[in-house]
Design an enzyme around this catalytic site. Structure first.
Site, PDB file in Angstrom:
ATOM      1  N   GLU A 238      -2.374  -4.968   8.604  1.00 57.88           N
ATOM      2  CA  GLU A 238      -2.968  -4.151   9.667  1.00 57.88           C
ATOM      3  C   GLU A 238      -1.806  -3.510  10.403  1.00 57.88           C
ATOM      4  OE1 GLU A 238      -6.063  -3.699   9.979  1.00 57.88           O
ATOM      5  OE2 GLU A 238      -7.149  -5.471   9.310  1.00 57.88           O
ATOM      6  N   CYS A 272      -3.133  -0.347  18.538  1.00 61.10           N
ATOM      7  CA  CYS A 272      -3.087   0.351  17.248  1.00 61.10           C
ATOM      8  C   CYS A 272      -4.238   1.343  17.142  1.00 61.10           C
ATOM      9  CB  CYS A 272      -3.144  -0.654  16.106  1.00 61.10           C
ATOM     10  SG  CYS A 272      -4.518  -1.801  16.241  1.00 61.10           S
TER      11      CYS A 272
HETATM   12  P1  NAP Z   1       6.489  -5.515  14.744  1.00 57.94           P
HETATM   13  O1  NAP Z   1       7.831  -5.315  15.284  1.00 57.94           O
HETATM   14  O2  NAP Z   1       6.212  -5.168  13.349  1.00 57.94           O
HETATM   15  O3  NAP Z   1       6.160  -7.078  14.971  1.00 57.94           O
HETATM   16  C1  NAP Z   1       4.955  -7.655  14.518  1.00 57.94           C
HETATM   17  C2  NAP Z   1       5.250  -9.027  13.984  1.00 57.94           C
HETATM   18  O4  NAP Z   1       6.029  -8.911  12.791  1.00 57.94           O
HETATM   19  C3  NAP Z   1       6.074  -9.880  14.922  1.00 57.94           C
HETATM   20  O5  NAP Z   1       5.676 -11.225  14.788  1.00 57.94           O
HETATM   21  C4  NAP Z   1       7.482  -9.700  14.408  1.00 57.94           C
HETATM   22  O6  NAP Z   1       8.341 -10.752  14.737  1.00 57.94           O
HETATM   23  C5  NAP Z   1       7.243  -9.641  12.919  1.00 57.94           C
HETATM   24  N1  NAP Z   1       8.240  -8.924  12.151  1.00 57.94           N
HETATM   25  C6  NAP Z   1       8.959  -7.837  12.507  1.00 57.94           C
HETATM   26  N2  NAP Z   1       9.743  -7.440  11.493  1.00 57.94           N
HETATM   27  C7  NAP Z   1       9.512  -8.292  10.461  1.00 57.94           C
HETATM   28  C8  NAP Z   1      10.031  -8.418   9.148  1.00 57.94           C
HETATM   29  N3  NAP Z   1      10.909  -7.554   8.650  1.00 57.94           N
HETATM   30  N4  NAP Z   1       9.575  -9.433   8.368  1.00 57.94           N
HETATM   31  C9  NAP Z   1       8.667 -10.298   8.828  1.00 57.94           C
HETATM   32  N5  NAP Z   1       8.149 -10.239  10.079  1.00 57.94           N
HETATM   33  C10 NAP Z   1       8.561  -9.238  10.890  1.00 57.94           C
HETATM   34  O7  NAP Z   1       5.376  -4.775  15.580  1.00 57.94           O
HETATM   35  P2  NAP Z   1       5.188  -4.772  17.154  1.00 57.94           P
HETATM   36  O8  NAP Z   1       6.112  -3.795  17.720  1.00 57.94           O
HETATM   37  O9  NAP Z   1       5.209  -6.155  17.687  1.00 57.94           O
HETATM   38  O10 NAP Z   1       3.670  -4.285  17.247  1.00 57.94           O
HETATM   39  C11 NAP Z   1       3.338  -2.971  17.342  1.00 57.94           C
HETATM   40  C12 NAP Z   1       2.845  -2.421  16.038  1.00 57.94           C
HETATM   41  O11 NAP Z   1       1.732  -3.186  15.556  1.00 57.94           O
HETATM   42  C13 NAP Z   1       2.312  -1.018  16.188  1.00 57.94           C
HETATM   43  O12 NAP Z   1       2.714  -0.226  15.118  1.00 57.94           O
HETATM   44  C14 NAP Z   1       0.805  -1.209  16.170  1.00 57.94           C
HETATM   45  O13 NAP Z   1       0.078  -0.073  15.822  1.00 57.94           O
HETATM   46  C15 NAP Z   1       0.654  -2.323  15.215  1.00 57.94           C
HETATM   47  N6  NAP Z   1      -0.635  -2.986  15.375  1.00 57.94           N
HETATM   48  C16 NAP Z   1      -1.576  -2.841  14.411  1.00 57.94           C
HETATM   49  C17 NAP Z   1      -2.821  -3.435  14.563  1.00 57.94           C
HETATM   50  C18 NAP Z   1      -3.884  -3.287  13.520  1.00 57.94           C
HETATM   51  O14 NAP Z   1      -4.850  -4.045  13.551  1.00 57.94           O
HETATM   52  N7  NAP Z   1      -3.782  -2.354  12.593  1.00 57.94           N
HETATM   53  C19 NAP Z   1      -3.091  -4.175  15.700  1.00 57.94           C
HETATM   54  C20 NAP Z   1      -2.101  -4.297  16.669  1.00 57.94           C
HETATM   55  C21 NAP Z   1      -0.866  -3.701  16.486  1.00 57.94           C
HETATM   56  P3  NAP Z   1       9.416 -10.638  15.946  1.00 57.94           P
HETATM   57  O15 NAP Z   1       8.636 -10.425  17.195  1.00 57.94           O
HETATM   58  O16 NAP Z   1      10.126 -11.935  15.901  1.00 57.94           O
HETATM   59  O17 NAP Z   1      10.279  -9.454  15.605  1.00 57.94           O
END
Ligand code: NAP
Length: 464
Positions: A238, A272
């Site tokens: 997602e 999102c």
């Molecule tokens: P993010 O940086 O991707 O972090 C999300 C999760 O992934 C965190 O637990 C993060 O851990 C982990 N993570 C980051 N890089 C990783 C990697 N290379 N390998 C494994 N895990 C990794 O995203 P965010 O900034 O927190 O959230 C915002 C994004 O989420 C936006 O793009 C938003 O649109 C999207 N989102 C989508 C939905 C949906 O249902 N489609 C819902 C909500 C949010 P750390 O915190 O330790 O880095």
């Protein structure tokens, strides 16, 4: 191999003040291994528990959460800055999510009958069975709901869960595993791993971990999917969205402008499924922009614990910098600021509600997701151009269209490339409706029947 040091600290940092409130030490590899072993051992018996037993525990969890909604709301506000009112609403939505799967899992996972005679059997059917230990990598923006929509489905299906939550919401993450345990789920059914993103690969490659779900950014999704692809493990992703919000001349333009504000600034603009691109038919463009801008400019920004405040801070300093960069670059290239634009002074990571017009296709803001309270407004000559602009994005998560014309409704339902389309409303999520995206917004579904079936083995049974 030494345990990687997390890139971001595992800590509660109040985004309204910038103050570090509490820090946590990342789990060691040995601790993570022990958690996986506990989960795998628990799955061996938990998978055989009845739906009724799981539902009893899940209802007890829901009741506890309902009673503790104010407390957990305060925690979410402290960790990521959403207003207390929206945090309370999120906690209560989680209660609903738990109760939904507690009440419906058995029906949603009922055996699928087949016509036995046509396949030469005395009996033939397909049965949903749990697949084992599932890792959930979750984002901070809806710190409880994102994790609950996974946990509720996984546990009711008979799987066990490991949660690697975003590093900035450790206390909310720990609350979730704690409340599930207090609800009665046996040890090992659902564990929070305090690990950084660098430690995720090791968990994914562990043969005792069957599958993974990730909600978050595109790079994180790509990384988890690549590793799971290599391991031949099922994933649900997602990811981001840049949802269109189309307004046609037959719409109630005043109502559309009011809902557009909520659709854009909900969760301080960090959702999102927030509407991010407003595509307005030229006949009602001026009327919409005037009403929308006036409402956006009238919002109050400030302390998220103050009930009079509409928009709190952005969750992280780097997140605000990214929003600022996209807006500044667009303005430098000719976009027009109708309100807002530019960070607010003082401590905390505040950014004002902002409306931009005159955006051209060469600007990064045209295709990239803006994770903050910034609205990009486009003018469309007709419905064809409106749909063309709506689809001119790598994402395909939610979408919104406002019209009273049945023919136009059909065009939008058929023509918008997205996982969901909301007509005369704003995209949101409901336990009863499937949720997910296409294109770079990811694949797979959460919630409803589709969500609980994602991490099941649909086993075909044929009896001579
Ligand atoms: P993010 O940086 O991707 O972090 C999300 C999760 O992934 C965190 O637990 C993060 O851990 C982990 N993570 C980051 N890089 C990783 C990697 N290379 N390998 C494994 N895990 C990794 O995203 P965010 O900034 O927190 O959230 C915002 C994004 O989420 C936006 O793009 C938003 O649109 C999207 N989102 C989508 C939905 C949906 O249902 N489609 C819902 C909500 C949010 P750390 O915190 O330790 O880095």
């Amino acid at each position: 191999m030494p345990t990687p040091t997390p890139k971001t600290p595992i800590a509660t940092i109040n985004p309204a003040t910038g103050e570090t409130v509490k820090t946590f030490t990342a789990a060691t590899d040995a601790e993570v291994d022990a958690a996986i072993a506990t989960a795998a051992a628990r799955f061996a018996d938990y998978r055989h528990t009845s739906f009724a037993q799981r539902a009893t525990w899940m209802h007890a969890t829901a009741d506890l959460l309902e009673a503790e909604a104010d407390e957990v709301a305060a925690l979410m506000t402290l960790e990521m800055g959403k207003t207390l009112a929206s945090a309370k609403a999120e906690a209560l939505k989680c209660v609903k999510g738990f109760r939904y799967y507690a009440d419906h899992a058995e029906t949603l996972l009922a055996d699928q009958p087949a016509d036995a005679a046509t396949v030469g059997a005395s009996r033939a059917f397909a049965r949903y069975q749990p697949i084992g230990v599932v890792l959930a990598v979750m984002p901070w923006n809806f710190p409880l709901w994102q994790a609950v929509r996974f946990a509720s489905a996984a546990l009711m299906a008979g799987n066990v869960g490991l949660l690697k939550h975003a590093s900035n919401v450790p206390q909310t993450a720990l609350y979730l595993s704690d409340v599930l345990a207090r609800g009665g789920f046996p040890d090992g059914c659902f564990q929070t791993l305090l690990i950084g993103s660098g430690a995720v690969e090791r968990v994914l490659r562990d043969p005792r971990v069957a599958a993974a779900t990730l909600t978050g950014s595109e790079p994180a999704g790509r990384s988890v999917a690549a590793i799971c692809g290599d391991e031949i493990k099922h994933t649900v992703l997602e990811l981001g969205g840049s949802d269109p919000f189309i307004v046609m001349p037959s719409a109630d333009v005043a109502a559309a402008a009011a809902v557009a504000v909520t659709a854009r600034v909900q969760n301080n603009g960090q959702s999102c499924i927030a509407a991010k691109r407003f595509i307005v038919h030229t006949d009602v463009y001026d009327e919409f922009v005037a009403a929308f801008t006036a409402k956006m400019a009238a919002l109050t920004v400030g302390d998220p614990t103050d009930p009079g405040v509409d928009i709190g801070p952005l969750a992280t300093e780097s997140g605000r910098a990214e929003v600022e960069q996209l807006v500044d670059a667009a303005v430098a290239a000719g976009a027009v600021i109708r309100c807002g634009g530019g960070r607010l002074d003082g401590p905390g990571w505040f950014y004002p509600p902002t409306v931009l017009t005159d955006i051209t296709r060469d600007m990064a803001i045209y295709t990239e997701e803006v994770f903050g309270p910034v609205a990009a407004v486009y003018r469309a000559a007709d419905i064809d151009e409106a749909i063309e602009i709506a689809n001119a994005t790598p994402f395909g998560l939610g979408s919104n269209a406002w019209t009273r014309d049945e023919g136009e409704i059909s065009r939008f339902v058929d023509g918008i490339e997205a996982g969901q389309v909301y007509i005369n409303g704003m995209t949101t999520s409901h336990p009863e409706l499937p949720f997910g995206g296409i294109k770079r917004s990811g694949y797979g579904r959460e919630l409803a029947g589709a969500g609980i079936r994602e991490f099941c083995n649909l086993k075909t049974v044929w009896v001579a």
